[in-house]
Motif scaffolding. Structure first.
Motif, PDB file in Angstrom:
ATOM      1  N   ASN A  87       1.478  -1.161  -0.336  1.00 43.51           N
ATOM      2  CA  ASN A  87      -0.137   0.338  -0.338  1.00 43.51           C
ATOM      3  C   ASN A  87       1.292   1.193  -0.152  1.00 43.51           C
ATOM      4  N   GLY A  88       1.580   1.131  -1.265  1.00 39.15           N
ATOM      5  CA  GLY A  88       2.086   2.914  -0.966  1.00 39.15           C
ATOM      6  C   GLY A  88       4.116   1.872  -0.891  1.00 39.15           C
ATOM      7  N   SER A  89       4.775   2.617  -1.826  1.00 38.62           N
ATOM      8  CA  SER A  89       6.593   1.710  -0.495  1.00 38.62           C
ATOM      9  C   SER A  89       6.942   1.961   0.495  1.00 38.62           C
ATOM     10  N   ASP A  90       5.861   3.332   1.460  1.00 38.18           N
ATOM     11  CA  ASP A  90       5.678   2.833   2.398  1.00 38.18           C
ATOM     12  C   ASP A  90       5.562   1.883   3.318  1.00 38.18           C
ATOM     13  N   GLU A  91       4.479   0.690   2.833  1.00 38.69           N
ATOM     14  CA  GLU A  91       3.967  -0.271   3.433  1.00 38.69           C
ATOM     15  C   GLU A  91       5.796  -0.899   2.927  1.00 38.69           C
ATOM     16  N   SER A 113      18.938  11.448   3.028  1.00 41.00           N
ATOM     17  CA  SER A 113      17.285  10.732   1.874  1.00 41.00           C
ATOM     18  C   SER A 113      16.775  11.040   2.617  1.00 41.00           C
ATOM     19  N   PHE A 114      15.240  10.134   2.502  1.00 42.48           N
ATOM     20  CA  PHE A 114      14.143   9.652   2.511  1.00 42.48           C
ATOM     21  C   PHE A 114      13.510   9.307   3.862  1.00 42.48           C
ATOM     22  N   VAL A 115      12.392  10.980   4.379  1.00 42.65           N
ATOM     23  CA  VAL A 115      12.925  10.681   5.492  1.00 42.65           C
ATOM     24  C   VAL A 115      12.144   9.348   6.360  1.00 42.65           C
ATOM     25  N   ASN A 162      18.083  10.324  -5.438  1.00 44.05           N
ATOM     26  CA  ASN A 162      17.877  10.372  -3.971  1.00 44.05           C
ATOM     27  C   ASN A 162      17.062  11.239  -3.961  1.00 44.05           C
ATOM     28  N   ASN A 163      16.227  12.137  -3.175  1.00 37.36           N
ATOM     29  CA  ASN A 163      15.296  12.590  -2.708  1.00 37.36           C
ATOM     30  C   ASN A 163      15.561  12.875  -0.796  1.00 37.36           C
ATOM     31  N   PRO A 164      15.669  14.566  -0.432  1.00 32.82           N
ATOM     32  CA  PRO A 164      14.993  15.236  -1.317  1.00 32.82           C
ATOM     33  C   PRO A 164      16.397  15.669  -2.218  1.00 32.82           C
ATOM     34  N   ILE A 187      16.983  -0.927  -3.348  1.00 36.64           N
ATOM     35  CA  ILE A 187      17.213   0.213  -4.527  1.00 36.64           C
ATOM     36  C   ILE A 187      16.107   1.068  -4.421  1.00 36.64           C
ATOM     37  N   ASP A 188      15.514   2.116  -4.086  1.00 34.29           N
ATOM     38  CA  ASP A 188      14.641   3.050  -3.738  1.00 34.29           C
ATOM     39  C   ASP A 188      14.409   3.368  -5.207  1.00 34.29           C
ATOM     40  N   GLU A 189      13.669   3.313  -5.936  1.00 36.32           N
ATOM     41  CA  GLU A 189      13.572   3.622  -7.554  1.00 36.32           C
ATOM     42  C   GLU A 189      12.240   4.782  -8.276  1.00 36.32           C
ATOM     43  N   ALA A 190      11.940   5.153  -6.762  1.00 39.40           N
ATOM     44  CA  ALA A 190      10.507   6.164  -6.285  1.00 39.40           C
ATOM     45  C   ALA A 190      10.229   6.526  -7.878  1.00 39.40           C
ATOM     46  N   TYR A 191      11.684   7.150  -8.368  1.00 35.04           N
ATOM     47  CA  TYR A 191      11.712   8.124  -9.429  1.00 35.04           C
ATOM     48  C   TYR A 191      12.558   7.761 -10.736  1.00 35.04           C
ATOM     49  N   PHE A 192      12.268   6.703 -10.819  1.00 35.89           N
ATOM     50  CA  PHE A 192      12.747   6.028 -11.905  1.00 35.89           C
ATOM     51  C   PHE A 192      12.209   6.717 -13.859  1.00 35.89           C
ATOM     52  N   ARG A 213       9.740   0.600  -5.727  1.00 32.82           N
ATOM     53  CA  ARG A 213       9.185   1.288  -6.786  1.00 32.82           C
ATOM     54  C   ARG A 213       8.067   1.671  -6.564  1.00 32.82           C
ATOM     55  N   THR A 214       7.692   2.730  -6.849  1.00 36.51           N
ATOM     56  CA  THR A 214       6.525   3.109  -7.043  1.00 36.51           C
ATOM     57  C   THR A 214       5.221   3.896  -8.015  1.00 36.51           C
ATOM     58  N   LEU A 215       4.293   3.285  -7.663  1.00 35.65           N
ATOM     59  CA  LEU A 215       3.577   4.428  -9.328  1.00 35.65           C
ATOM     60  C   LEU A 215       3.103   6.133  -8.523  1.00 35.65           C
ATOM     61  N   SER A 216       3.073   6.235  -6.988  1.00 38.57           N
ATOM     62  CA  SER A 216       2.916   7.344  -7.045  1.00 38.57           C
ATOM     63  C   SER A 216       3.656   9.003  -7.846  1.00 38.57           C
ATOM     64  N   LYS A 217       4.427   8.576  -7.946  1.00 39.46           N
ATOM     65  CA  LYS A 217       5.465   9.625  -8.493  1.00 39.46           C
ATOM     66  C   LYS A 217       5.404   9.648 -10.198  1.00 39.46           C
ATOM     67  N   LEU A 218       4.593   8.533 -11.210  1.00 50.02           N
ATOM     68  CA  LEU A 218       4.269   8.425 -12.214  1.00 50.02           C
ATOM     69  C   LEU A 218       2.514   8.677 -12.428  1.00 50.02           C
ATOM     70  N   LEU A 223      -3.738   6.449  -5.408  1.00 48.85           N
ATOM     71  CA  LEU A 223      -4.070   4.461  -5.631  1.00 48.85           C
ATOM     72  C   LEU A 223      -3.173   4.122  -4.520  1.00 48.85           C
ATOM     73  N   ARG A 224      -2.090   4.632  -4.334  1.00 47.08           N
ATOM     74  CA  ARG A 224      -0.983   3.752  -3.318  1.00 47.08           C
ATOM     75  C   ARG A 224      -1.226   2.408  -3.417  1.00 47.08           C
ATOM     76  N   LEU A 225       0.384   2.087  -4.206  1.00 43.46           N
ATOM     77  CA  LEU A 225       0.920   0.831  -4.914  1.00 43.46           C
ATOM     78  C   LEU A 225       2.241   0.705  -5.088  1.00 43.46           C
TER      79      LEU A 225
HETATM   80  C1  LIG Z   1       7.947   9.524  -2.137  1.00 48.00           C
HETATM   81  C2  LIG Z   1       9.056   8.254  -2.248  1.00 48.00           C
HETATM   82  C3  LIG Z   1       8.541   7.389  -1.992  1.00 48.00           C
HETATM   83  C4  LIG Z   1       6.780   6.895  -2.362  1.00 48.00           C
HETATM   84  O1  LIG Z   1       6.697   6.458  -1.137  1.00 48.00           O
HETATM   85  P1  LIG Z   1       5.032   6.195  -1.959  1.00 48.00           P
HETATM   86  O2  LIG Z   1       4.451   5.282  -0.255  1.00 48.00           O
HETATM   87  O3  LIG Z   1       4.719   4.989  -2.735  1.00 48.00           O
HETATM   88  O4  LIG Z   1       3.484   7.008  -1.953  1.00 48.00           O
HETATM   89  C5  LIG Z   1       9.203   6.239  -1.719  1.00 48.00           C
HETATM   90  N1  LIG Z   1      10.493   6.835  -2.185  1.00 48.00           N
HETATM   91  C6  LIG Z   1      10.802   7.370  -2.086  1.00 48.00           C
HETATM   92  C7  LIG Z   1      12.415   7.751  -1.824  1.00 48.00           C
HETATM   93  C8  LIG Z   1      10.218   8.548  -2.314  1.00 48.00           C
HETATM   94  O5  LIG Z   1      10.457  10.147  -2.014  1.00 48.00           O
END
Ligand SMILES: *Cc1c(COP(=O)(O)O)cnc(C)c1O
Length: 355
Positions: A87-91, A113-115, A162-164, A187-192, A213-218, A223-225
């Motif tokens: 349910n998002g990559s957070d999960e 990096s990502f908090v 990397n984020n941010p 390897i977190d490819e959220a921004y692939f 990966r995630t569909l969030s940034k796409l 939807l959270r996937l």
């Molecule tokens: C935005 C982001 C995510 C996305 O998380 P979701 O839970 O899928 O929305 C994951 N990793 C990084 C580095 C991000 O910036």
């Protein structure tokens, strides 16, 4: 009678605060790396039909077979690798942290990096070690290797890009870390979609490597996937910690449909990449603005008075992210998501007024 919650919950809960999301009502929202484009009218109507026909009275398919097949077909996932949906990559980060949470376990990441890596480690009572990045926000390979040798992490997270900070780390340095790390490297490819660089094909070379990966940034943040790819033996174990129906009926059916319309998402990502280049150029031309290179759908930039600029932009109706107090290395830094051309122009002209 006043309720004393501190006696009811674990002691460290008192020190945490809930994840804060600022109210964006009425503002141009450039704070959360969302895709600024909606879906085309015909696709949106089709989704309406899919939603109307969805069996909301039934539990979702716990294995999400249709959606997984679509992901394998469209996302370049090697057929011999396993796939775990979240349910998002957070999960997925949470499942990974739970899976390694032995006493004395360490999760290692880089800073800034990502908090969520640090936060979720804390939720799961796993120690988190953050290794500072080099001056240019690249990896400090010597420091990272030394920290790995000391901490023997069960899990290393590297966001790529990397984020941010927005940059891609050197692939050779990432490989050195994967090899030095006795645990899993994710390897977190959220921004692939905006970087088009991946470790997906390297999964076969490194047994302890996983790609997330995630569909969030796409374009499907609502939807959270998220998905995690790796050796089937690893995915099988992690799947035991997944809650049975974590990806709901609407997410499964709608995501499967939107992924089939690859050209829509690809075109939007291409527009965002073009706008990123234009926005970076224009930002760099503003006196007193230092803009950092980005392979993601956002730009990190530094100004002399970040708090004042951030508040000024908000008064102009534009919401970005103030990172100035998030980390010592981010002093003076603000992060803006690449929006539509109109949104980016509004941001640029407001920024000029606020500098
Ligand atoms: C935005 C982001 C995510 C996305 O998380 P979701 O839970 O899928 O929305 C994951 N990793 C990084 C580095 C991000 O910036």
């Amino acid at each position: 009678m006043k309720l004393d919650s501190s006696t009811l919950f674990r002691e460290d809960l008192a020190e945490l605060s809930a994840y804060a999301v600022p109210d964006a009502t009425g503002l141009v929202k450039l704070d959360a790396m969302e895709n600024p484009y909606g879906l085309p009218e015909d696709l949106a109507r089709e989704i309406g039909t899919i939603a109307a026909r969805a069996e909301l009275n039934r539990y979702p398919d716990p294995a999400a077979c249709v959606l997984k097949a679509r992901l394998y077909e469209t996302q370049g996932i090697p057929p011999d690798m396993g796939l775990l949906l979240g349910n998002g990559s957070d999960e997925l980060i949470q499942i990974l942290a739970l899976a390694v949470a032995r006493p004395q376990a360490v999760i290692l990441g880089v800073e800034p990096s990502f908090v969520m890596y640090r936060l979720i480690a804390r939720f799961c009572r796993v120690e988190y070690v953050g290794v500072p990045l080099a001056e240019d926000f690249g990896l400090d390979l010597a420091a990272t290797r030394a920290a790995i040798a000391r901490a023997k992490p069960a899990l290393v997270f590297l966001a790529y890009p990397n984020n941010p900070t927005g940059n891609l780390f050197e692939p050779a340095q990432i490989e050195a870390i994967i090899e030095a790390n006795p645990g899993l490297t994710v390897i977190d490819e959220a921004y692939f979609p905006f970087a088009r660089k991946t470790f997906m094909e390297r999964l076969a070379d490194f047994p302890r490597l996983m790609v997330m990966r995630t569909l969030s940034k796409l374009g499907l943040a609502g939807l959270r996937l998220g998905y995690l790819v790796g050796r089937p033996e690893l995915i099988r174990e992690l799947d035991k910690l997944r809650l049975p129906y974590n990806v709901n009926v609407l997410t499964q059916s709608i995501a499967a449909r939107v992924l089939a319309a690859a050209e829509v998402l690809d075109t939007q990502a291409a527009r965002i990449r073009e706008e990123r280049a234009r926005l970076a150029r224009r930002l760099g031309q503003l006196p007193g603005v230092e803009v950092f290179p980005s392979d993601a759908n956002f730009l990190l930039f530094r100004v002399a008075q970040a708090d004042e600029v951030f508040e000024g932009l908000k008064r102009h109706g534009i919401l970005i992210k103030n990172l100035s107090s998030a980390h010592p290395r981010l002093r003076g830094c603000l992060r803006v998501t690449v929006g539509t051309r109109e949104q980016n122009d509004a941001f640029l002209s407001s920024l000029q007024d606020c500098l």
